[in-house]
Enzyme design. Structure first.
Site, PDB file in Angstrom:
ATOM      1  N   GLY A  41       0.863  -1.348  -0.048  1.00  0.00           N
ATOM      2  CA  GLY A  41       0.056  -0.076  -0.003  1.00  0.00           C
ATOM      3  C   GLY A  41       0.970   1.176   0.039  1.00  0.00           C
ATOM      4  CG  HIS A  42       3.828   1.380  -2.423  1.00  0.00           C
ATOM      5  ND1 HIS A  42       4.519   1.234  -3.084  1.00  0.00           N
ATOM      6  CD2 HIS A  42       3.858   0.571  -1.456  1.00  0.00           C
ATOM      7  CE1 HIS A  42       5.490   0.014  -3.040  1.00  0.00           C
ATOM      8  NE2 HIS A  42       4.863  -0.138  -1.553  1.00  0.00           N
ATOM      9  N   GLY A 302      -5.725  -1.157   7.137  1.00  0.00           N
ATOM     10  CA  GLY A 302      -6.171  -0.359   7.906  1.00  0.00           C
ATOM     11  C   GLY A 302      -5.721  -0.997   9.425  1.00  0.00           C
ATOM     12  NE  ARG A 305       1.359   1.033   8.445  1.00  0.00           N
ATOM     13  CZ  ARG A 305       1.629   2.191   7.608  1.00  0.00           C
ATOM     14  NH1 ARG A 305       2.006   3.234   7.845  1.00  0.00           N
ATOM     15  NH2 ARG A 305       0.956   2.109   6.312  1.00  0.00           N
ATOM     16  CE  LYS A 331       4.834   8.641   8.698  1.00  0.00           C
ATOM     17  NZ  LYS A 331       3.689   7.431   8.703  1.00  0.00           N
TER      18      LYS A 331
HETATM   19  P1  GDP Z   1       5.086   2.701   1.791  1.00  0.00           P
HETATM   20  O1  GDP Z   1       4.223   1.429   1.781  1.00  0.00           O
HETATM   21  O2  GDP Z   1       6.673   2.677   2.020  1.00  0.00           O
HETATM   22  O3  GDP Z   1       4.970   3.762   0.245  1.00  0.00           O
HETATM   23  O4  GDP Z   1       4.336   3.740   2.881  1.00  0.00           O
HETATM   24  P2  GDP Z   1       2.871   3.756   3.321  1.00  0.00           P
HETATM   25  O5  GDP Z   1       2.179   4.586   2.432  1.00  0.00           O
HETATM   26  O6  GDP Z   1       2.232   2.484   3.552  1.00  0.00           O
HETATM   27  O7  GDP Z   1       3.144   4.580   4.822  1.00  0.00           O
HETATM   28  C1  GDP Z   1       3.663   5.586   4.817  1.00  0.00           C
HETATM   29  C2  GDP Z   1       2.702   6.821   5.402  1.00  0.00           C
HETATM   30  O8  GDP Z   1       3.217   8.041   5.929  1.00  0.00           O
HETATM   31  C3  GDP Z   1       1.629   7.258   4.475  1.00  0.00           C
HETATM   32  O9  GDP Z   1       0.439   7.752   5.115  1.00  0.00           O
HETATM   33  C4  GDP Z   1       2.247   8.582   3.857  1.00  0.00           C
HETATM   34  O10 GDP Z   1       1.334   9.503   3.478  1.00  0.00           O
HETATM   35  C5  GDP Z   1       2.993   9.259   5.063  1.00  0.00           C
HETATM   36  N1  GDP Z   1       4.210   9.668   5.195  1.00  0.00           N
HETATM   37  C6  GDP Z   1       5.255   9.548   4.021  1.00  0.00           C
HETATM   38  N2  GDP Z   1       6.123  10.417   4.379  1.00  0.00           N
HETATM   39  C7  GDP Z   1       5.839  11.215   5.515  1.00  0.00           C
HETATM   40  C8  GDP Z   1       6.619  12.155   6.454  1.00  0.00           C
HETATM   41  O11 GDP Z   1       7.713  12.281   5.809  1.00  0.00           O
HETATM   42  N3  GDP Z   1       5.905  12.656   7.374  1.00  0.00           N
HETATM   43  C9  GDP Z   1       4.411  12.089   7.694  1.00  0.00           C
HETATM   44  N4  GDP Z   1       3.979  12.648   8.782  1.00  0.00           N
HETATM   45  N5  GDP Z   1       3.919  11.166   6.921  1.00  0.00           N
HETATM   46  C10 GDP Z   1       4.533  10.769   5.684  1.00  0.00           C
HETATM   47  P1  IMO Z   2       4.441  -1.914   1.567  1.00  0.00           P
HETATM   48  O1  IMO Z   2       4.826  -2.102   0.212  1.00  0.00           O
HETATM   49  C1  IMO Z   2       3.848  -3.478   5.625  1.00  0.00           C
HETATM   50  C2  IMO Z   2       3.588  -7.889   6.034  1.00  0.00           C
HETATM   51  C3  IMO Z   2       2.226  -8.340   6.609  1.00  0.00           C
HETATM   52  C4  IMO Z   2       2.556  -9.764   7.190  1.00  0.00           C
HETATM   53  C5  IMO Z   2       3.603 -10.298   6.196  1.00  0.00           C
HETATM   54  C6  IMO Z   2       3.184 -11.175   5.299  1.00  0.00           C
HETATM   55  O2  IMO Z   2       3.244  -1.252   1.652  1.00  0.00           O
HETATM   56  O3  IMO Z   2       5.432  -1.337   2.471  1.00  0.00           O
HETATM   57  P2  IMO Z   2       1.825 -10.824   3.138  1.00  0.00           P
HETATM   58  O4  IMO Z   2       0.431 -10.537   2.889  1.00  0.00           O
HETATM   59  O5  IMO Z   2       3.048 -10.407   2.271  1.00  0.00           O
HETATM   60  O6  IMO Z   2       2.008 -12.639   2.792  1.00  0.00           O
HETATM   61  O7  IMO Z   2       2.100 -10.786   4.632  1.00  0.00           O
HETATM   62  O8  IMO Z   2       4.163  -9.013   5.553  1.00  0.00           O
HETATM   63  N1  IMO Z   2       3.358  -6.960   4.841  1.00  0.00           N
HETATM   64  C7  IMO Z   2       3.773  -5.626   4.999  1.00  0.00           C
HETATM   65  N2  IMO Z   2       3.753  -4.882   5.982  1.00  0.00           N
HETATM   66  N3  IMO Z   2       4.083  -3.034   4.431  1.00  0.00           N
HETATM   67  C8  IMO Z   2       3.776  -3.828   3.482  1.00  0.00           C
HETATM   68  O9  IMO Z   2       3.881  -3.477   2.120  1.00  0.00           O
HETATM   69  C9  IMO Z   2       3.749  -5.171   3.510  1.00  0.00           C
HETATM   70  N4  IMO Z   2       3.524  -6.157   2.590  1.00  0.00           N
HETATM   71  C10 IMO Z   2       3.154  -7.315   3.665  1.00  0.00           C
HETATM   72  O10 IMO Z   2       1.504  -7.459   7.417  1.00  0.00           O
HETATM   73  O11 IMO Z   2       3.333  -9.266   8.415  1.00  0.00           O
HETATM   74 MG    MG Z   3       2.653   0.657   2.557  1.00  0.00          MG
END
Ligand code: GDP
Ligand code: IMO
Ligand code: MG
Length: 424
Positions: A41-42, A302, A305, A331
């Site tokens: 989830g990016h 959701g 973490r 962050k």
């Molecule tokens: P990813 O899976 O590595 O792409 O990261 P996620 O999108 O799952 O989680 C990162 C969360 O932190 C998202 O809600 C971003 O919008 C938020 N985010 C990213 N960079 C920053 C930052 O520098 N500060 C804050 N407060 N939030 C950030």
């Molecule tokens: P991004 O790309 C954080 C975790 C799951 C679980 C383990 C195995 O957004 O950083 P899976 O469904 O892959 O078999 O689950 O890996 N997990 C992640 N945790 N960010 C992710 O992706 C993840 N993709 C899988 O929570 O612990």
């Molecule tokens: Mg993510």
């Protein structure tokens, strides 16, 4: 010529790769995802618009950039179509610039069913997967039972494969009336969506080689993080793919020389979703504060973490196994209100000091972090765009990290938005 960069997570995922890729994509021509699936989830924030991408590379938000999903990604075709539709509704046209490897294995509805059945069978020993069918899909890929994108265009063979699969996995399917195991329905649903995906199906390896030869700049986008790597992470509490640089080579069909720079994304503290060892995990008010301030709830599921202090032992491991050249620290702003901040500099195990992550989890479960404590800077960093304007205590915190890891910082993120960034 612009460098080809690869962005990989250095912790347990959710480091902020989406934001970093979105920023770096501005200077790239091509963006390619190489592993994982819709477990990712990016998040990308542009103004007040929030995009959460699961399969489609984060570069897609930049109009005109060409994006690829490599053979190493397990693609949920129904989820992909939903994601394309969401983007279309947001006015982001993907028609002639999002392509998928014909060799990508597909995540089938029954993979999601198997994922949940396995998790419930594991009970308290569950991995806490995202239930997106990732493990079962990769298992079938390696077991050579997988259905690949190209298979959608040979209907008779596809039907045979689905029926054969149901027969071989009677251990799971017998007695279930779950729709996700209904091969007749899956078959007709697949045939219905096949035409939508056909024009996007390419040989990604050949395409990337051409772009490379033409001097185009390619950005590689990893999913998850080093500590979730199936070989080098906290196995079995890991995902089912290689989340590290090696995954990009096999997941796209490219050679190592196509990668010029490895950018490791490091959250200024640590989070983890799902089960498994997490040496610096916090169970106190500080952990709660990190979760609330950082909005640490899964972008895919959701789920809250788990939160903890930065772990240099884990980061040394991540930097070594990826050959990280530079880190992008994200962050930082989440630490703005913390009076005291800790960094784990080593572990003790049965009274012995260790500086590397033990691959044997029976040890990793029992390590105790050794901390270095820092005074917090207690002021907002969000508006700052210049490294030298950061509070001295924040600069010291970052300096301690880079010195230990022996890498430079290329970017510091101080908020979720594009403009809340310090480029070094
Ligand atoms: P990813 O899976 O590595 O792409 O990261 P996620 O999108 O799952 O989680 C990162 C969360 O932190 C998202 O809600 C971003 O919008 C938020 N985010 C990213 N960079 C920053 C930052 O520098 N500060 C804050 N407060 N939030 C950030
Ligand atoms: P991004 O790309 C954080 C975790 C799951 C679980 C383990 C195995 O957004 O950083 P899976 O469904 O892959 O078999 O689950 O890996 N997990 C992640 N945790 N960010 C992710 O992706 C993840 N993709 C899988 O929570 O612990
Ligand atoms: Mg993510």
């Amino acid at each position: 010529m612009a460098k080809n960069k690869i962005v990989v997570g250095c912790q347990w995922g959710d480091e902020g790769k989406g934001k970093v890729v979105d920023l770096l994509a501005e200077k790239a021509d091509i963006i390619a995802r190489f592993q994982g699936g819709a477990n990712a989830g990016h998040t990308i924030l542009v103004g007040d618009k929030k995009y959460i991408l699961h399969l489609i590379p984060s570069g897609i938000i930049h109009r005109g950039k060409i994006c690829y999903i490599g053979n190493g990604v397990v693609v949920d075709p129904f989820g992909l179509i939903e994601e394309l539709e969401l983007l279309r509704k947001e006015g982001i046209d993907t028609g002639d610039r999002l392509f998928i490897s014909s060799a990508a294995n597909l995540v089938m509805p029954y993979h999601k069913l198997i994922d949940s059945l396995q998790e419930s069978k594991r009970g308290n020993d569950g991995i806490g997967t995202t239930l997106r069918g990732i493990g079962p899909a990769y298992r079938d890929k390696v077991g050579r039972f997988g259905i690949r994108l190209c298979d959608l265009y040979a209907p008779d063979k596809l039907r045979e494969k689905l029926d054969m699969y149901r027969k071989t996995r009677s251990d799971i399917f017998s007695g279930t009336d779950d729709e996700r195991a209904d091969m007749g329905k899956i078959y007709s649903d697949l045939l219905e969506i096949a035409p939508i995906l056909k024009s996007r199906m390419v040989n990604v390896s050949i395409e990337l080689a051409k772009h490379h030869k033409d001097g185009k700049s390619i950005l590689f986008e990893g999913a998850q993080g080093a500590m979730l790597d199936v070989d080098l992470g906290t196995y079995p509490y890991a995902t089912s793919s290689n989340t590290t640089v090696g995954g990009a080579l096999t997941g796209l069909g490219i050679g190592p020389k196509m990668l010029d720079e490895v950018v490791g994304v490091v959250k200024a503290y640590t989070t983890r979703v799902g089960a498994g060892p997490f040496p610096t995990e916090l169970f106190d008010d500080a952990g709660e504060k990190l979760r609330e301030t950082g909005g640490e709830y899964g972008a895919t599921t959701g789920r809250p973490r788990r939160t903890g202090w930065l772990d240099l032992v884990a980061l040394r491991h991540a930097c070594r196994i990826n050959g990280v050249d530079k880190i992008a620290v994200t962050k930082l702003d989440v630490l703005d209100g913390m009076e005291k901040i800790k960094i784990c500099i080593g572990y003790t195990l049965d009274g012995r000091e260790i500086n590397e992550v033990p691959l044997d989890l029976s040890d990793l479960w029992h390590v105790k972090p050794i901390y270095r404590e820092f005074d917090g800077w207690m002021t907002s960093t969000t508006e700052i765009n210049d490294f030298n304007a950061l509070p001295e205590k924040a600069r010291n915190y970052l300096g301690f990290i880079t010195e230990d890891l022996g890498v430079d910082i290329c970017l510091i993120s101080t908020g979720a938005r594009r403009e809340e960034t310090i480029v070094m």
